[in-house]
Design a protein around this motif. Structure first.
Motif, PDB file in Angstrom:
ATOM      1  N   THR A 141       0.838  -1.208   0.000  1.00 25.37           N
ATOM      2  CA  THR A 141       0.000   0.000   0.000  1.00 25.37           C
ATOM      3  C   THR A 141       0.867   1.250   0.000  1.00 25.37           C
ATOM      4  OG1 THR A 141      -1.521  -1.259   1.378  1.00 25.37           O
ATOM      5  CG2 THR A 141      -1.957   1.090   1.196  1.00 25.37           C
ATOM      6  N   TRP A 142       0.507   2.209  -0.830  1.00 23.99           N
ATOM      7  CA  TRP A 142       1.223   3.484  -0.830  1.00 23.99           C
ATOM      8  C   TRP A 142       0.203   4.611  -0.845  1.00 23.99           C
ATOM      9  CZ3 TRP A 142       5.515   5.444   0.658  1.00 23.99           C
ATOM     10  CH2 TRP A 142       5.958   6.675   0.193  1.00 23.99           C
ATOM     11  N   GLN A 143       0.309   5.473   0.123  1.00 20.67           N
ATOM     12  CA  GLN A 143      -0.593   6.612   0.303  1.00 20.67           C
ATOM     13  C   GLN A 143      -2.063   6.187   0.226  1.00 20.67           C
ATOM     14  OE1 GLN A 143       1.620   9.647  -2.337  1.00 20.67           O
ATOM     15  NE2 GLN A 143       1.009  10.703  -0.466  1.00 20.67           N
ATOM     16  N   LYS A 226       8.330  15.911  10.502  1.00 15.38           N
ATOM     17  CA  LYS A 226       8.531  16.857   9.396  1.00 15.38           C
ATOM     18  C   LYS A 226       9.664  16.429   8.476  1.00 15.38           C
ATOM     19  CE  LYS A 226       6.355  20.822  11.392  1.00 15.38           C
ATOM     20  NZ  LYS A 226       6.467  22.118  12.011  1.00 15.38           N
ATOM     21  N   PHE A 227      10.093  15.201   8.639  1.00 20.69           N
ATOM     22  CA  PHE A 227      11.127  14.593   7.792  1.00 20.69           C
ATOM     23  C   PHE A 227      12.520  15.160   8.031  1.00 20.69           C
ATOM     24  CE2 PHE A 227       9.071  12.095   4.101  1.00 20.69           C
ATOM     25  CZ  PHE A 227       8.235  11.467   5.009  1.00 20.69           C
ATOM     26  N   PRO A 388      11.920   3.883   5.690  1.00 21.75           N
ATOM     27  CA  PRO A 388      11.065   4.736   4.870  1.00 21.75           C
ATOM     28  C   PRO A 388      10.891   4.104   3.487  1.00 21.75           C
ATOM     29  CG  PRO A 388      12.789   6.028   5.906  1.00 21.75           C
ATOM     30  CD  PRO A 388      13.098   4.604   6.184  1.00 21.75           C
ATOM     31  N   ARG A 389       9.678   4.190   2.944  1.00 23.55           N
ATOM     32  CA  ARG A 389       9.404   3.481   1.694  1.00 23.55           C
ATOM     33  C   ARG A 389       9.352   4.424   0.497  1.00 23.55           C
ATOM     34  NH1 ARG A 389       4.116   0.911   2.538  1.00 23.55           N
ATOM     35  NH2 ARG A 389       3.698   2.884   3.564  1.00 23.55           N
ATOM     36  N   PRO A 440       4.662  15.333  -0.929  1.00 19.65           N
ATOM     37  CA  PRO A 440       3.995  15.102   0.363  1.00 19.65           C
ATOM     38  C   PRO A 440       4.887  14.303   1.309  1.00 19.65           C
ATOM     39  CG  PRO A 440       3.084  13.665  -1.329  1.00 19.65           C
ATOM     40  CD  PRO A 440       4.060  14.574  -2.020  1.00 19.65           C
ATOM     41  N   LEU A 441       4.720  14.542   2.601  1.00 17.92           N
ATOM     42  CA  LEU A 441       5.560  13.850   3.591  1.00 17.92           C
ATOM     43  C   LEU A 441       5.021  12.434   3.807  1.00 17.92           C
ATOM     44  CD1 LEU A 441       6.066  16.713   6.217  1.00 17.92           C
ATOM     45  CD2 LEU A 441       7.565  16.061   4.348  1.00 17.92           C
ATOM     46  N   ALA A 442       5.271  11.581   2.828  1.00 19.32           N
ATOM     47  CA  ALA A 442       4.787  10.191   2.927  1.00 19.32           C
ATOM     48  C   ALA A 442       5.971   9.255   2.951  1.00 19.32           C
ATOM     49  CB  ALA A 442       3.904   9.872   1.727  1.00 19.32           C
ATOM     50  N   GLN A 443       5.940   8.320   3.924  1.00 18.43           N
ATOM     51  CA  GLN A 443       6.999   7.307   3.956  1.00 18.43           C
ATOM     52  C   GLN A 443       6.397   5.927   4.204  1.00 18.43           C
ATOM     53  OE1 GLN A 443       9.687   7.268   7.275  1.00 18.43           O
ATOM     54  NE2 GLN A 443       8.509   8.722   8.475  1.00 18.43           N
TER      55      GLN A 443
END
Lengths: 443, 350
Positions: A141-143, A226-227, A388-389, A440-443
């Motif tokens: 799954t991603w986002q 916030k990465f 992190p992906r 976007p801050l997605a991991q």
């Protein structure tokens, strides 16, 4: 007239119910018979298991499965070259850390699209919710979008030599990392035998299996919300310092230990405990490779101050966007079959690890394979973003691999190494556009 | 005296009538013409060269001046690849990892190339000596074995041989140590010194070849020397056969110092061979990948992170083909410059 309509609707409903009840792989695959599906497999038990079962699928569907076996280290580059040049792969083998990159590049098709475009090939019994939520979320799954079901699934486990522990006065494995280092390790390290081996070779082994393993259970992490780098956080530092302290209970040259070296050290009785992937169970119980077949114990990874957050890894299968319409349907039929409920038990018996909850409801299966229960326990508590992906991981893993080994060699202190990793990580993420809102801050 | 040939188009040239009746001079030397058959035979080689040599090179140059990250292929397909001029090259100046790897590669080159040359020369001189023909034949054949071994296999062999727990090298070391112990009482004074030295070097009797940064570098060097010293030996041996026997014999009558014969008679004949070794081995070390990758993956830390391993990582793990191409072009330029230097300072024809 009214009666006619009632009868008509009744007939229609019964026909559709009958149709739904009669869904079969053979019928669904008929239009795609003769289509070729090509993909990459690894030389690992999960793939060998599906290869054993493949003839049945090919016979029932007429779909031809073409696979090539590639070492893990070359898989990503091979897939990326193929997808970026409209090559021949129709199924993508997606490692958990590649999902962000593959999804963002548009190389894989979301499950919803497949469902919409080919409603007839979706097995009503497929039940995506049957997959263990953590691994479906982490591997496929991603986002928020599911791309493919988990196929080759791992969790970090604690493997131990029961006899060595018994001789040292322990009748069960350590429950926590603290217990491992303070109570178990001093008693188990003597006469050129060591308490623990941590595979730490430069590469993904260092970054994933060694470095990240000592962040999460201590409440640390690589990145904050916030990465920005979170390695300076006292909890992250505590975990990394713990790794340094544990080193004196490991064999010399541990920074050059790959998976095979750590597994071999346990299998030959040179170390008492290792934390390794669930997939290595079959190697450790194979009398050809192991001297500790009947002494092997398996438990979940020890807990840290922040709980048990074990290493998480695995692969999902997704339909490749570059495939033509027929190939896409055939590819999905294969993926659905390979990860389906129907063959779940056979897959495990053949050496694979199913990602389905229903497969493990069979008590006989749990009794036969003692690693399954600890693995299921681990999957209840892991973190999907263990690594992190996002696509930048490929750069971060190299930075961590270099400075992580330098820390273990005491070429730099934990603080200096963490600062270096932090600065370089932030530079990569800045370039990628995470700090100015471009991504976007997605991991 | 070289005889001066008169210019082709002078009044002394015989003339013949052309088809239109105009008088044309007959050429003294007829122009060389090639039949279409020759072109037909040459074309496949030229086409293959263009396809596998020139085109990829030009493509790499093109790549090095563009942004080319594989995962953005779809974006490029829609909007084209951004042209960066020399930005990828300028980026290398600030890339500490690239600079360090390049420096490490030069250190590797400066250590290994002289060792391989000197050892190769010694082997060649031994094989050049008269007598023991059958032994020399066996040696010549066995010299080819390392050369015929696949590079990745050399790396894997090295990884097994130098394994700290079960490697054959540590087994040999342990055997030597136990030998020291067993003959210790006989060599009281010497043994104490040797044993003390040994304990200082190898505290646990188990040398951590691949886990210690310096030793890992040395281990990769040993495997490289094992594989390529025979190549130097064979090239230098063939160069030695070029020395006319009568000159060599005369020199040996003049002096009984072998190094005088080597320096004044044999070495000048070996210079073309030495130049070839320098060029080929420099290029090989700059692109040395397989052995390092299979043995250490550039670790521990970055102790064996040679430049080609670094470039491979950028190109195929970070999939930044643009930057990796720029790095590869820089390496090509360095190789060309070094080759020109070698030819200028070492190459002499007798």
């Amino acid at each position: 007239m009214r009666r006619f309509f009632c009868n008509f609707i009744f007939l229609l409903l019964s026909a559709s119910t009958q149709f739904a009840g009669a869904w079969s792989l053979e019928e669904a695959a008929k239009p795609y018979s003769g289509t070729e599906v090509s993909m990459i497999f690894l030389d690992r038990p999960g793939y060998n298991a599906i290869i054993k079962l493949l003839p049945d699928f090919e016979k029932r569907t007429g779909i031809k499965i073409k696979y090539q076996i590639v070492p893990y280290e070359n898989t990503r580059e091979k897939e990326e070259l193929d997808f970026s040049s409209n090559g021949e792969l129709t199924v993508a083998l997606v490692d958990l850390v590649w999902i962000g990159e593959f999804a963002e590049a548009g190389w894989i098709v979301p499950f919803e699209e497949i469902k919409k475009k080919y409603p007839d090939i979706i097995d009503p019994n497929f039940d995506i919710n049957d997959f263990i939520p953590l691994i479906l979320n982490a591997f496929g799954t991603w986002q928020g979008k599911v791309y493919g079901p988990p196929f080759d699934n791992y969790s970090g486990l604690l493997y131990y030599n029961k006899d060595m522990l018994k001789e040292a006065g322990f009748d069960k494995p350590p429950e926590t990392w603290d217990e491992l280092i303070n109570t178990y390790a001093p008693k188990l390290t003597k006469n050129s035998k060591y308490a623990f081996a941590l595979q730490s070779r430069r590469g993904e082994t260092q970054s994933c299996d060694s470095f990240m393993r000592f962040l999460w259970p201590w409440g640390g992490s690589l990145l904050d919300a916030k990465f920005h780098s979170n390695l300076g956080n006292p909890k992250s530092q505590e975990g990394l310092n713990f790794r340094q302290s544990l080193e004196k209970y490991m064999p010399p040259g541990i920074v050059d230990y790959d998976h095979s070296d750590a597994v071999n050290a346990l299998a030959q009785g040179n170390v008492a405990m290792i934390t390794e992937w669930s997939a290595f169970y079959s190697t450790l119980v194979d009398p050809k490779n192991s001297k500790i077949v009947d002494k092997l114990g398996v438990a979940p990874e020890p807990k840290g101050p922040d709980g048990r957050k074990p290493a998480l890894g695995g692969f999902s299968l997704a339909v490749a966007s570059q495939a033509n319409d027929k190939q896409k349907a055939a590819a999905w039929l294969f993926i659905q079959w390979a990860t389906g409920k129907e063959i779940g038990k056979q897959y495990v018996e053949a050496g694979g690890i199913s990602g389905r909850q229903s497969t493990y409801k069979d008590p006989a299966l749990l009794a036969k394979y003692p690693f399954i229960q600890p693995m299921l326990d681990s999957w209840q508590q892991g973190v999907p973003e263990y690594r992190p992906r996002f696509s930048e991981w490929s750069k971060l893993t190299d930075i961590i691999a270099e400075w992580g080994t330098k820390m273990m060699l005491n070429q730099v202190s934990v603080k200096q190494g963490s600062d270096e990793i932090g600065t370089r990580t932030e530079a990569v993420l800045k370039d990628a556009g995470y700090y100015d809102g471009k991504k976007p801050l997605a991991q | 005296m070289i005889e001066q040939r008169p210019p082709a188009n002078t009044s002394t040239d015989p003339v013949k009538p052309s088809r239109k009746g105009k008088l044309m001079p007959i050429r003294a030397v007829p122009r060389k013409t090639y039949s279409s058959g020759v072109i037909f035979f040459l074309a496949p080689a030229v086409i293959v060269l263009l396809a596998v040599g020139i085109f990829p090179l030009l493509f790499a140059v093109w790549n090095s001046m563009h942004e080319f990250i594989l995962s953005r292929a779809r974006i490029y397909a829609a909007h084209g690849q951004p042209f960066l001029w020399f930005q990828n090259y300028l980026g290398l100046v600030n890339d500490a990892g690239f600079r360090e790897s390049l420096f490490r590669t030069f250190v590797f080159l400066l250590i290994n190339l002289p060792i391989q040359l000197v050892l190769g020369l010694l082997i060649a001189l031994l094989l050049h000596k008269v007598g023991h023909e059958w032994l020399k034949n066996i040696c010549r054949v066995s010299l080819v074995i390392p050369l015929a071994t696949t590079l990745a296999v050399v790396g894997l062999m090295g990884r097994l041989m130098f394994n700290s727990s079960f490697g054959v090298v540590n087994y040999a070391v342990a055997t030597v140590i136990s030998l020291f112990h067993s003959i210790g009482p006989l060599l009281q004074g010497h043994f104490q010194v040797l044993h003390g030295f040994w304990r200082h070097v190898v505290p646990s009797n188990m040398i951590d070849w691949l886990g210690n940064p310096n030793l890992a570098f040395a281990t990769v060097s040993i495997m490289d020397c094992w594989q390529w010293t025979p190549f130097c030996a064979l090239v230098l041996l063939s160069s030695l056969t070029l020395v006319p026997p009568e000159i060599e014999e005369a020199a040996k009558l003049e002096t009984d110092r072998w190094w005088q014969v080597l320096w004044r008679v044999q070495l000048p004949f070996m210079l073309p061979g030495i130049t070839a070794i320098l060029i080929l081995r420099t290029a090989d070390i700059l692109k040395m990948f397989d052995v390092v990758y299979t043995m250490t993956q550039g670790g521990p830390g970055n102790a064996t992170d040679l430049i080609s391993v670094y470039v491979q990582r950028v190109g195929f793990r970070q999939v930044d083909q643009g930057v990796a191409s720029a790095q590869a072009i820089v390496l090509l330029i360095i190789t060309i410059i070094l080759s020109r230097i070698y030819i200028r300072y070492f190459y002499r024809e007798i």
